[in-house]
Scaffold this motif. Structure first.
Motif, mmCIF file in Angstrom:
data_model
loop_
_atom_site.group_PDB
_atom_site.id
_atom_site.type_symbol
_atom_site.label_atom_id
_atom_site.label_comp_id
_atom_site.label_asym_id
_atom_site.label_seq_id
_atom_site.Cartn_x
_atom_site.Cartn_y
_atom_site.Cartn_z
ATOM 1 N N TYR A 122 13.240 19.636 -3.039
ATOM 2 C CA TYR A 122 12.749 18.908 -4.202
ATOM 3 C C TYR A 122 12.964 19.729 -5.482
ATOM 4 O O TYR A 122 13.494 19.228 -6.475
ATOM 5 C CB TYR A 122 11.262 18.565 -4.035
ATOM 6 C CG TYR A 122 10.667 17.935 -5.273
ATOM 7 C CD1 TYR A 122 10.892 16.603 -5.574
ATOM 8 C CD2 TYR A 122 9.901 18.687 -6.145
ATOM 9 C CE1 TYR A 122 10.369 16.021 -6.719
ATOM 10 C CE2 TYR A 122 9.367 18.125 -7.297
ATOM 11 C CZ TYR A 122 9.611 16.795 -7.582
ATOM 12 O OH TYR A 122 9.099 16.239 -8.719
ATOM 13 N N TYR B 104 0.829 -1.201 0.000
ATOM 14 C CA TYR B 104 0.000 0.000 0.000
ATOM 15 C C TYR B 104 0.866 1.254 0.000
ATOM 16 O O TYR B 104 0.603 2.196 -0.731
ATOM 17 C CB TYR B 104 -0.956 0.003 1.197
ATOM 18 C CG TYR B 104 -1.752 1.280 1.297
ATOM 19 C CD1 TYR B 104 -2.792 1.529 0.411
ATOM 20 C CD2 TYR B 104 -1.435 2.248 2.235
ATOM 21 C CE1 TYR B 104 -3.510 2.714 0.469
ATOM 22 C CE2 TYR B 104 -2.137 3.439 2.302
ATOM 23 C CZ TYR B 104 -3.181 3.661 1.423
ATOM 24 O OH TYR B 104 -3.884 4.830 1.477
ATOM 25 N N GLU B 105 1.948 1.227 0.794
ATOM 26 C CA GLU B 105 2.820 2.397 0.878
ATOM 27 C C GLU B 105 3.446 2.702 -0.481
ATOM 28 O O GLU B 105 3.545 3.852 -0.886
ATOM 29 C CB GLU B 105 3.910 2.176 1.917
ATOM 30 C CG GLU B 105 4.800 3.381 2.097
ATOM 31 C CD GLU B 105 5.858 3.175 3.150
ATOM 32 O OE1 GLU B 105 6.988 3.625 2.906
ATOM 33 O OE2 GLU B 105 5.572 2.573 4.183
ATOM 34 N N LYS B 106 3.868 1.664 -1.216
ATOM 35 C CA LYS B 106 4.496 1.851 -2.514
ATOM 36 C C LYS B 106 3.503 2.441 -3.513
ATOM 37 O O LYS B 106 3.826 3.388 -4.227
ATOM 38 C CB LYS B 106 5.055 0.527 -3.020
ATOM 39 C CG LYS B 106 5.962 0.678 -4.205
ATOM 40 C CD LYS B 106 6.618 -0.646 -4.558
ATOM 41 C CE LYS B 106 7.665 -0.446 -5.617
ATOM 42 N NZ LYS B 106 8.355 -1.689 -5.915
ATOM 43 N N SER B 107 2.280 1.924 -3.559
ATOM 44 C CA SER B 107 1.302 2.458 -4.498
ATOM 45 C C SER B 107 0.845 3.846 -4.070
ATOM 46 O O SER B 107 0.568 4.690 -4.912
ATOM 47 C CB SER B 107 0.110 1.513 -4.639
ATOM 48 O OG SER B 107 -0.645 1.471 -3.454
ATOM 49 N N SER B 108 0.797 4.100 -2.766
ATOM 50 C CA SER B 108 0.448 5.432 -2.273
ATOM 51 C C SER B 108 1.524 6.436 -2.672
ATOM 52 O O SER B 108 1.228 7.545 -3.097
ATOM 53 C CB SER B 108 0.274 5.399 -0.757
ATOM 54 O OG SER B 108 0.052 6.688 -0.253
ATOM 55 N N ARG B 109 2.789 6.042 -2.531
ATOM 56 C CA ARG B 109 3.909 6.908 -2.920
ATOM 57 C C ARG B 109 3.841 7.188 -4.420
ATOM 58 O O ARG B 109 4.030 8.315 -4.850
ATOM 59 C CB ARG B 109 5.230 6.257 -2.553
ATOM 60 C CG ARG B 109 6.440 7.064 -2.967
ATOM 61 C CD ARG B 109 7.739 6.378 -2.560
ATOM 62 N NE ARG B 109 8.878 6.997 -3.163
ATOM 63 C CZ ARG B 109 9.489 8.073 -2.699
ATOM 64 N NH1 ARG B 109 9.058 8.647 -1.600
ATOM 65 N NH2 ARG B 109 10.534 8.584 -3.327
ATOM 66 N N TYR B 110 3.562 6.154 -5.211
ATOM 67 C CA TYR B 110 3.458 6.325 -6.657
ATOM 68 C C TYR B 110 2.362 7.348 -6.989
ATOM 69 O O TYR B 110 2.555 8.213 -7.841
ATOM 70 C CB TYR B 110 3.167 4.979 -7.329
ATOM 71 C CG TYR B 110 2.933 5.095 -8.814
ATOM 72 C CD1 TYR B 110 3.997 5.285 -9.683
ATOM 73 C CD2 TYR B 110 1.640 5.037 -9.336
ATOM 74 C CE1 TYR B 110 3.793 5.412 -11.048
ATOM 75 C CE2 TYR B 110 1.427 5.153 -10.701
ATOM 76 C CZ TYR B 110 2.501 5.343 -11.547
ATOM 77 O OH TYR B 110 2.289 5.474 -12.893
ATOM 78 N N VAL C 148 1.269 9.807 -5.139
ATOM 79 C CA VAL C 148 1.724 11.147 -4.755
ATOM 80 C C VAL C 148 2.754 11.672 -5.751
ATOM 81 O O VAL C 148 2.716 12.841 -6.137
ATOM 82 C CB VAL C 148 2.283 11.155 -3.310
ATOM 83 C CG1 VAL C 148 2.942 12.479 -2.981
ATOM 84 C CG2 VAL C 148 1.179 10.853 -2.318
ATOM 85 N N VAL C 149 3.656 10.811 -6.177
ATOM 86 C CA VAL C 149 4.673 11.219 -7.148
ATOM 87 C C VAL C 149 4.012 11.621 -8.457
ATOM 88 O O VAL C 149 4.368 12.635 -9.068
ATOM 89 C CB VAL C 149 5.716 10.095 -7.356
ATOM 90 C CG1 VAL C 149 6.619 10.381 -8.547
ATOM 91 C CG2 VAL C 149 6.541 9.905 -6.091
ATOM 92 N N ARG C 150 3.032 10.838 -8.879
ATOM 93 C CA ARG C 150 2.290 11.185 -10.102
ATOM 94 C C ARG C 150 1.563 12.520 -9.950
ATOM 95 O O ARG C 150 1.570 13.350 -10.853
ATOM 96 C CB ARG C 150 1.264 10.089 -10.413
ATOM 97 C CG ARG C 150 1.563 9.327 -11.652
ATOM 98 C CD ARG C 150 0.483 8.287 -11.861
ATOM 99 N NE ARG C 150 -0.574 8.811 -12.690
ATOM 100 C CZ ARG C 150 -0.605 8.645 -14.003
ATOM 101 N NH1 ARG C 150 0.333 7.967 -14.588
ATOM 102 N NH2 ARG C 150 -1.586 9.142 -14.716
ATOM 103 N N ARG C 151 0.927 12.688 -8.801
ATOM 104 C CA ARG C 151 0.205 13.943 -8.521
ATOM 105 C C ARG C 151 1.169 15.124 -8.535
ATOM 106 O O ARG C 151 0.875 16.172 -9.111
ATOM 107 C CB ARG C 151 -0.486 13.815 -7.173
ATOM 108 C CG ARG C 151 -1.323 14.995 -6.804
ATOM 109 C CD ARG C 151 -2.074 14.725 -5.513
ATOM 110 N NE ARG C 151 -2.418 15.983 -4.893
ATOM 111 C CZ ARG C 151 -2.517 16.181 -3.610
ATOM 112 N NH1 ARG C 151 -2.336 15.179 -2.764
ATOM 113 N NH2 ARG C 151 -2.819 17.352 -3.122
#
Length: 162
Positions: A138, A2-8, A10-13
């Motif tokens: 960033y 879940y953390e990996k897909s959540s990070r993905y 956020v990165v996409r956003r």
């Protein structure tokens, strides 16, 4: 997982938001330039000079805007012809000149630019210093990656603003 897909997500956003911001800022600059009957490059130059707070050399202007020396020469002639800038001798280079903004003449064109920055500052106030530090880090890292990409492609990257 879940953390990996959540990070993905956020990165996409973040990537989408950054791209849209870059597109919007270009559109705003072009709109302001058109509404003041200026070429977008002329407008970017007076913004650069206004932000610099000190005179810049033609070479500095060219580096910051990604322009050739010939394009900078034509740009300076145009801006000087409209009374937006003035040239003075460079005290550290007897053959060089420095370019100064005529703030009074440039004021109408810079009005919307300054208003936009005031709105940016209002949004910035919503964040803590720690949050802003993360965003700044960033953005600085993304800029370094972009500069490296330009250098690999054989292009000369713009200088960082002073």
């Amino acid at each position: 997982m879940y953390e990996k897909s959540s990070r993905y997500g956020v990165v996409r956003r973040l990537g989408t938001a950054l791209l849209r911001f870059m597109q919007q800022i270009e559109a705003v600059y072009e709109h302001i330039a058109a509404s003041t009957r200026m070429h977008p490059t002329d407008f970017r130059t007076i913004c650069l000079l206004a932000d610099a707070k000190t005179p810049l050399s033609p070479k500095d202007i060219g580096h910051a805007l990604g322009l050739t020396s010939g394009a900078v020469s034509a740009l300076i002639l145009r801006l000087e012809g409209h009374g937006l800038i003035s040239r003075q001798p460079n005290p550290t280079d007897r053959r060089g000149v420095l370019i100064s903004l005529n703030e009074e003449t440039a004021a109408p064109a810079l009005r919307d630019y300054h208003a936009l920055h005031a709105h940016y500052m209002q949004v910035t106030e919503e964040f803590t210093a720690a949050e802003l530090e993360v965003v700044a880090r960033y953005m600085e890292n993304i800029r370094q990656v972009t500069t490296g990409h330009l250098m690999l492609a054989g292009a000369e990257p713009p200088k960082a603003s002073k």
